[in-house]
Enzyme design. Structure first.
Site, PDB file in Angstrom:
ATOM      1  N   ASN A  14       0.877  -1.179   0.000  1.00  0.00           N
ATOM      2  CA  ASN A  14       0.000   0.000   0.000  1.00  0.00           C
ATOM      3  C   ASN A  14       0.909   1.221   0.000  1.00  0.00           C
ATOM      4  OD1 ASN A  14      -1.761   2.055   0.485  1.00  0.00           O
ATOM      5  ND2 ASN A  14      -2.391   1.365   2.530  1.00  0.00           N
ATOM      6  N   TRP A  15       1.002   1.849  -1.162  1.00  0.00           N
ATOM      7  CA  TRP A  15       1.940   2.974  -1.296  1.00  0.00           C
ATOM      8  C   TRP A  15       1.383   4.261  -0.687  1.00  0.00           C
ATOM      9  CZ3 TRP A  15       3.859   2.256  -7.078  1.00  0.00           C
ATOM     10  CH2 TRP A  15       4.642   1.084  -7.138  1.00  0.00           C
ATOM     11  N   HIS A 104      -9.495   1.117   5.027  1.00  0.00           N
ATOM     12  CA  HIS A 104      -8.216   1.296   5.724  1.00  0.00           C
ATOM     13  C   HIS A 104      -8.425   2.246   6.901  1.00  0.00           C
ATOM     14  CE1 HIS A 104      -4.085   2.468   6.551  1.00  0.00           C
ATOM     15  NE2 HIS A 104      -3.723   1.376   5.912  1.00  0.00           N
ATOM     16  N   GLU A 106      -6.777   4.645   7.958  1.00  0.00           N
ATOM     17  CA  GLU A 106      -6.554   6.062   7.642  1.00  0.00           C
ATOM     18  C   GLU A 106      -7.795   6.665   7.006  1.00  0.00           C
ATOM     19  OE1 GLU A 106      -2.866   5.520   5.520  1.00  0.00           O
ATOM     20  OE2 GLU A 106      -1.905   4.988   7.428  1.00  0.00           O
ATOM     21  N   GLU A 176      -5.022  -4.783  10.725  1.00  0.00           N
ATOM     22  CA  GLU A 176      -3.985  -3.777  10.936  1.00  0.00           C
ATOM     23  C   GLU A 176      -4.253  -3.044  12.250  1.00  0.00           C
ATOM     24  OE1 GLU A 176      -2.155  -2.569   6.863  1.00  0.00           O
ATOM     25  OE2 GLU A 176      -3.830  -1.264   7.282  1.00  0.00           O
ATOM     26  N   GLY A 242       2.981  -0.978   4.227  1.00  0.00           N
ATOM     27  CA  GLY A 242       3.029   0.434   3.871  1.00  0.00           C
ATOM     28  C   GLY A 242       4.457   0.843   3.544  1.00  0.00           C
ATOM     29  N   GLY A 243       5.109   1.488   4.509  1.00  0.00           N
ATOM     30  CA  GLY A 243       6.447   2.078   4.314  1.00  0.00           C
ATOM     31  C   GLY A 243       7.440   1.182   3.583  1.00  0.00           C
TER      32      GLY A 243
HETATM   33  P1  13P Z   1       3.241   0.525   7.586  1.00  0.00           P
HETATM   34  O1  13P Z   1       3.758  -0.747   6.995  1.00  0.00           O
HETATM   35  O2  13P Z   1       3.949   1.752   7.062  1.00  0.00           O
HETATM   36  O3  13P Z   1       3.194   0.470   9.087  1.00  0.00           O
HETATM   37  O4  13P Z   1       1.728   0.688   7.079  1.00  0.00           O
HETATM   38  C1  13P Z   1       0.839  -0.355   7.258  1.00  0.00           C
HETATM   39  C2  13P Z   1      -0.393  -0.038   6.496  1.00  0.00           C
HETATM   40  O5  13P Z   1      -1.166   0.809   6.880  1.00  0.00           O
HETATM   41  C3  13P Z   1      -0.628  -0.775   5.244  1.00  0.00           C
HETATM   42  O6  13P Z   1      -1.917  -0.546   4.771  1.00  0.00           O
END
Ligand code: 13P
Length: 259
Positions: A14-15, A104, A106, A176, A242-243
């Protein structure tokens, strides 16, 4: 305990709001260069660029015949209409997008996505023939109050309410824990495994044995150094990253977690 063979591991990057379309093309090309046929046999690989990069990445994936799947990070639940700034599921499907991240944390926290909206989006993505990656997870306060299981149970029940068992079976779920996202803190593999076990039990209650075919991913600070331990857990079928997915070297190492 071995994972049931039908649950092929899935690593989805997930960029988020990173990489413009030039960078996105480079990253997917570098990733494909680092991966071999064996890697795709062991693991499905998906990248989820920003909406504006989807077309460029799709073109590269198709012209270079890559085995990398394409995912979107969001979509609207209506097919079309006066929804300024939004993109519909059929529009994504037309571009050969195969996966859409839904709900998600966020989006739930920053863009007001309720369980009801998540449910509508899940249905819209399925109706367009794509695979929803339905996200759930608890906040730190909820975890400390020992409400993790209640929270994910509520979210999962709401997201899949009224959806046919076969369709639910075609979905991917991502657990998550919100406190582990982008913080460098990972749930212990045992804790992640236990919560994913709870999620699978809820799914089994809702749709029966087909729940055992659903891939449930873990997400939250997954990196090359911790992916092996997480993937050794019987309930964890992959990761939503993510990262560490922004860097093709790191993401390739995550995909090759077995080596
Ligand atoms: P990180 O891997 O940056 O903690 O992010 C996780 C995420 O929210 C993937 O959707």
């Amino acid at each position: 305990m071995a994972k049931p063979s039908q649950r092929k591991p899935l690593m989805a990057g997930n960029w988020k709001m990173h990489h413009n379309h030039f960078e996105a093309i480079q990253v997917v090309q570098k990733l494909a260069y680092r991966l071999e046929a064996d890697d795709y046999e062991n693991c499905d690989v998906v990248v989820c660029p920003t909406l504006i990069c989807l077309r460029s990445v799709q073109t590269v994936i198709e012209s270079d015949r890559m085995t990398i799947g394409l995912g979107a990070q969001n979509c609207h639940f209506e097919e079309k209409g006066a929804f300024t700034g939004e993109v519909s599921a059929p529009m994504l499907a037309k571009m050969n997008v195969g996966f859409v991240i839904v709900g998600h944390s966020e989006r739930r926290e920053m863009f007001g996505e309720t369980d009801d909206i998540v449910a509508k989006k899940t249905r819209a993505v399925l109706a367009a023939g794509m695979t929803p990656i339905v996200c759930c997870g608890e906040t730190l306060e909820e975890r400390e109050a020992e409400q993790t299981n209640d929270k994910v149970t509520t979210q999962i029940k709401a997201a899949f309410l009224g959806i046919k068992a076969d369709d639910v079976g075609a979905c991917v779920v991502a657990y998550e824990p919100i406190w582990a996202i982008g913080t460098g803190k990972t749930a212990t593999s045992e804790d992640a495994n236990a919560t994913i076990g709870v999620i699978r039990k809820v799914l089994r209650e809702m749709v029966g044995p087909i729940a055992d075919t659903i891939r449930i991913l873990y997400g939250g600070s997954v990196k090359p150094s911790n992916v092996g331990e997480l993937m050794a857990m019987p309930e964890i079928d992959g990761a939503l990253v993510g990262g560490a997915s922004l860097d093709p070297d790191d993401f390739a190492k995550i995909v090759r977690f077995k080596r």
